[in-house]
Design an enzyme around this catalytic site. Structure first.
Site, short mmCIF file in Angstrom:
data_model
loop_
_atom_site.label_atom_id
_atom_site.label_comp_id
_atom_site.label_asym_id
_atom_site.label_seq_id
_atom_site.Cartn_x
_atom_site.Cartn_y
_atom_site.Cartn_z
N LEU A 273 -1.40 2.22 4.12
CA LEU A 273 -2.05 0.97 3.70
C LEU A 273 -1.16 -0.24 3.97
O LEU A 273 0.03 -0.21 3.67
CB LEU A 273 -2.37 1.05 2.20
CG LEU A 273 -2.96 -0.20 1.54
CD1 LEU A 273 -3.95 0.20 0.43
CD2 LEU A 273 -1.90 -1.13 0.95
N LEU A 274 -1.75 -1.25 4.55
CA LEU A 274 -1.08 -2.55 4.74
C LEU A 274 -1.72 -3.54 3.80
O LEU A 274 -2.94 -3.52 3.61
CB LEU A 274 -1.25 -2.98 6.20
CG LEU A 274 -1.05 -4.44 6.63
CD1 LEU A 274 -0.64 -4.47 8.10
CD2 LEU A 274 -2.33 -5.26 6.46
N ASN A 275 -0.90 -4.41 3.17
CA ASN A 275 -1.53 -5.58 2.53
C ASN A 275 -0.81 -6.86 2.96
O ASN A 275 -0.81 -7.13 4.17
CB ASN A 275 -1.79 -5.41 1.03
CG ASN A 275 -0.62 -5.04 0.16
OD1 ASN A 275 0.05 -4.06 0.40
ND2 ASN A 275 -0.37 -5.82 -0.85
N ASP A 276 -0.27 -7.64 2.07
CA ASP A 276 0.15 -9.01 2.40
C ASP A 276 1.08 -9.13 3.62
O ASP A 276 2.02 -8.35 3.76
CB ASP A 276 0.95 -9.62 1.24
CG ASP A 276 0.32 -9.39 -0.10
OD1 ASP A 276 -0.78 -8.84 -0.17
OD2 ASP A 276 0.95 -9.75 -1.10
N GLN B 171 3.47 -5.86 3.67
CA GLN B 171 3.45 -4.87 2.60
C GLN B 171 2.87 -3.58 3.17
O GLN B 171 1.78 -3.59 3.76
CB GLN B 171 2.57 -5.36 1.45
CG GLN B 171 3.20 -6.46 0.63
CD GLN B 171 4.33 -5.93 -0.23
OE1 GLN B 171 4.09 -5.30 -1.24
NE2 GLN B 171 5.56 -6.17 0.18
N TYR C 253 8.08 -5.73 -3.21
CA TYR C 253 6.86 -6.52 -3.16
C TYR C 253 7.05 -7.78 -2.30
O TYR C 253 8.12 -8.04 -1.78
CB TYR C 253 6.42 -6.86 -4.59
CG TYR C 253 5.58 -5.77 -5.23
CD1 TYR C 253 5.46 -4.51 -4.65
CD2 TYR C 253 4.90 -6.00 -6.42
CE1 TYR C 253 4.68 -3.51 -5.24
CE2 TYR C 253 4.13 -5.02 -7.01
CZ TYR C 253 4.02 -3.78 -6.42
OH TYR C 253 3.24 -2.82 -6.99
N ARG D 207 6.38 -12.95 -9.35
CA ARG D 207 6.71 -12.37 -8.03
C ARG D 207 6.39 -13.29 -6.86
O ARG D 207 5.92 -14.39 -7.01
CB ARG D 207 5.96 -11.04 -7.87
CG ARG D 207 4.45 -11.13 -8.05
CD ARG D 207 3.81 -9.76 -7.79
NE ARG D 207 2.40 -9.74 -8.14
CZ ARG D 207 1.91 -9.31 -9.30
NH1 ARG D 207 2.71 -8.85 -10.25
NH2 ARG D 207 0.62 -9.35 -9.54
N ASP D 208 6.63 -12.73 -5.67
CA ASP D 208 6.25 -13.32 -4.38
C ASP D 208 7.01 -14.62 -4.05
O ASP D 208 6.41 -15.67 -3.79
CB ASP D 208 4.72 -13.58 -4.31
CG ASP D 208 3.91 -12.36 -4.71
OD1 ASP D 208 4.44 -11.24 -4.59
OD2 ASP D 208 2.76 -12.52 -5.16
N GLU E 141 -0.89 -15.36 -7.60
CA GLU E 141 -0.05 -14.60 -6.69
C GLU E 141 0.24 -15.41 -5.42
O GLU E 141 -0.49 -16.33 -5.07
CB GLU E 141 -0.74 -13.28 -6.29
CG GLU E 141 -0.97 -12.34 -7.45
CD GLU E 141 -1.46 -10.96 -7.02
OE1 GLU E 141 -0.90 -9.96 -7.47
OE2 GLU E 141 -2.42 -10.87 -6.23
C1 FRU Z 1 -0.91 -9.55 -3.46
C2 FRU Z 1 0.12 -8.68 -4.16
C3 FRU Z 1 1.39 -9.46 -4.46
C4 FRU Z 1 2.42 -8.37 -4.57
C5 FRU Z 1 1.95 -7.40 -3.51
C6 FRU Z 1 2.20 -5.96 -3.82
O1 FRU Z 1 -1.83 -8.80 -2.74
O2 FRU Z 1 -0.42 -8.14 -5.36
O3 FRU Z 1 1.33 -10.28 -5.60
O4 FRU Z 1 3.72 -8.82 -4.33
O5 FRU Z 1 0.56 -7.62 -3.35
O6 FRU Z 1 1.88 -5.15 -2.73
#
Ligand code: FRU
Length: 478
Positions: free
Chosen positions: A39-42, A58, A101, A160-161, A219
């Site tokens: 899985l890929l996210n941010d 991510q 994260y 975070r972030d 976020e």
């Molecule tokens: C946003 C988020 C961020 C966090 C990351 C975790 O999609 O929830 O706030 O750092 O993804 O994967």
């Protein structure tokens, strides 16, 4: 050469083992970034350094579910051809053991600095978070320096972030936070040496600066100056859908305003959504050597629906958007597809001055990875409908712009709609399972995943109207 870590060896095995699944998967993208497996996210740490664009992301390489995220790493010389680098950050320290994260990158004195959030959970699933630093001389291997900012008083561990930038002779960090009253905020910290950070406090948030109740958590903030305005991008969680707004589970949008870096106050206007499609979240921006402010977003959303995506069968999930160049016009962000993508264009099929009569459809074959440019030569007064590969419809009807797609389980369809006073043009980027629609020169953008059947390789246009149409097959290599 440093020895390959066990974590990297495991990832390489995962990627190798999944090759045969992705090779035959018609939903793979040809010019969007996606994970080889997992899985890929941010998007994270976007930066241009010494002729190379870096897009970290991510990544959970071991499951198509959220979990212990690593920072995956793609590099490119032209924002078009990307290659996967070794994993940049693995969740292997006490302060990041449950996930490295999201965060950002800067270069100082030739050294790349990554700031990210170490996510830690105890045996009872209680969370702690640490803002951490990792550095690199070569932009490929990173040395972790550990936490540089601890949780300040008055905040929950949803903190975070970090996004870092230079402001005069200091560095500033903006973070997404939840305060003790369970309200979302964007907060600042300051440093003169990148390792010692002083917490300053919130600059915007739910209940602040004239904003009403505006979510329980913010976020992925990003603050930058563009064309004379200070833009704060944030992703608030917990906004209720109202009228046409906020129909995705979480929102990604921005405020335009004025940030005063003498007293760290931020005076801003209304929150505006960055995208009107189904799948857009956690965008991040950076500037390159031409001074362009470029945005890349996650073409996804952490919600229940994501687990119905057909790519899960082939052990991968989600993708990033194409890079977009931002422009500020009348206090609104306008997004332009990065011009480098024109390199992907094959021969142009051009239909000049098409005139469609009522009840007569225009049908044309189309490659799954294509660009479509529709320029209306007379005002669109009647219902217009563009159907793409039988999985997606774009409708303009009585000043309402509608994107309709088949749901991921294929059982029904769903829509996103918004008012649009005039429709002059649409530039549409199609890839194996995504669509990005730039409406009226990028004044509005709709980004969505959709999963067409293999056999549906055509577009169909219906409605009484006049337009010029250009079609290009896009030949990407991701
Ligand atoms: C946003 C988020 C961020 C966090 C990351 C975790 O999609 O929830 O706030 O750092 O993804 O994967």
């Amino acid at each position: 050469m440093s020895q390959k870590s066990e974590y990297q060896t495991n990832i390489d095995e995962q990627i190798e083992g999944n090759r045969r699944f992705i090779e035959t998967d018609t939903h793979r993208m040809s010019y969007h970034l996606m994970p080889p497996v997992g899985l890929l996210n941010d998007p994270n740490g976007l930066i241009y350094h010494e002729g190379i664009y870096h897009a970290f992301f991510q990544w959970n390489p071991f499951e198509t579910a959220h979990g212990k995220k690593a920072w995956g790493h793609y590099t490119s010389k032209n924002l078009v051809d990307w290659s996967l680098a070794p994993v940049a950050l693995a969740p292997d320290q006490w302060y990041d053991k449950n996930g490295c994260y999201s965060g950002s990158a800067i270069v100082h004195e030739g050294v790349m600095h990554l700031f990210y959030t170490g996510n830690v959970k105890d045996a009872d699933d209680r969370r702690s978070s640490y803002q951490c630093l990792a550095i690199s001389e070569d932009g490929i291997t990173f040395e972790k320096k550990g936490p540089v900012l601890h949780l300040p008083e008055g905040y929950t561990a949803h903190f975070r972030d970090p996004k870092v930038w230079k402001d005069g002779d200091h560095w500033l960090m903006i973070l997404g936070a939840q305060n003790a009253a369970l309200k979302g905020e964007a907060v600042l910290a300051r440093s003169s040496n990148l390792t010692d950070w002083e917490f300053l406090g919130p600059i915007a948030g739910s209940g602040m600066n004239g904003l009403g109740n505006f979510g329980y958590m913010w976020e992925c903030p990003d603050l930058f100056n563009l064309d004379g305005k200070d833009v704060l991008i944030v992703c608030p969680q917990g906004l209720d859908a109202t009228g046409e707004a906020y129909h995705n589970l979480y929102q990604a949008g921005y405020f335009a305003g004025d940030f005063d870096s003498t007293d760290y106050s931020y005076d801003h206007g209304e929150f505006q959504e960055l995208d009107r499609g189904f799948d857009f979240y956690a965008p991040q921006t950076f500037t390159d050597d031409e001074g362009r402010r470029i945005l890349i977003g996650w073409m996804g959303m952490t919600d229940d629906q994501e687990q119905n995506q057909p790519t899960i069968e082939n052990n991968w999930l989600h993708a990033l958007t194409i890079p977009r160049v931002l422009e500020m016009r009348n206090n609104q962000l306008v997004q332009h597809p990065i011009p480098e993508l024109e390199q992907l264009r094959g021969e142009r099929r051009y239909f000049s001055q098409l005139e469609l009569e009522k009840d007569v459809a225009f049908r044309e074959a189309i490659a799954p990875s294509s660009e479509i440019l529709l320029e209306f030569t007379r005002p669109v007064e009647n219902t217009f409908e563009l159907e793409i590969r039988s999985g997606l419809k774009i409708i303009y009807d009585r000043r309402s712009f509608i994107v309709e797609r088949n749901t991921f389980d294929g059982k029904t369809s769903e829509q996103r709609a918004f008012s649009l006073a005039r429709l002059s043009d649409m530039q549409i980027f199609l890839d194996g399972s995504s669509v990005e629609i730039f409406v009226n020169g990028g004044e509005v953008v709709c980004s969505s995943r959709y999963f067409p059947q293999e056999k549906d390789d055509a577009i169909e246009i219906r409605g009484h109207m006049h337009f010029d149409l250009s079609l290009w097959k896009l030949e990407g290599s991701t």
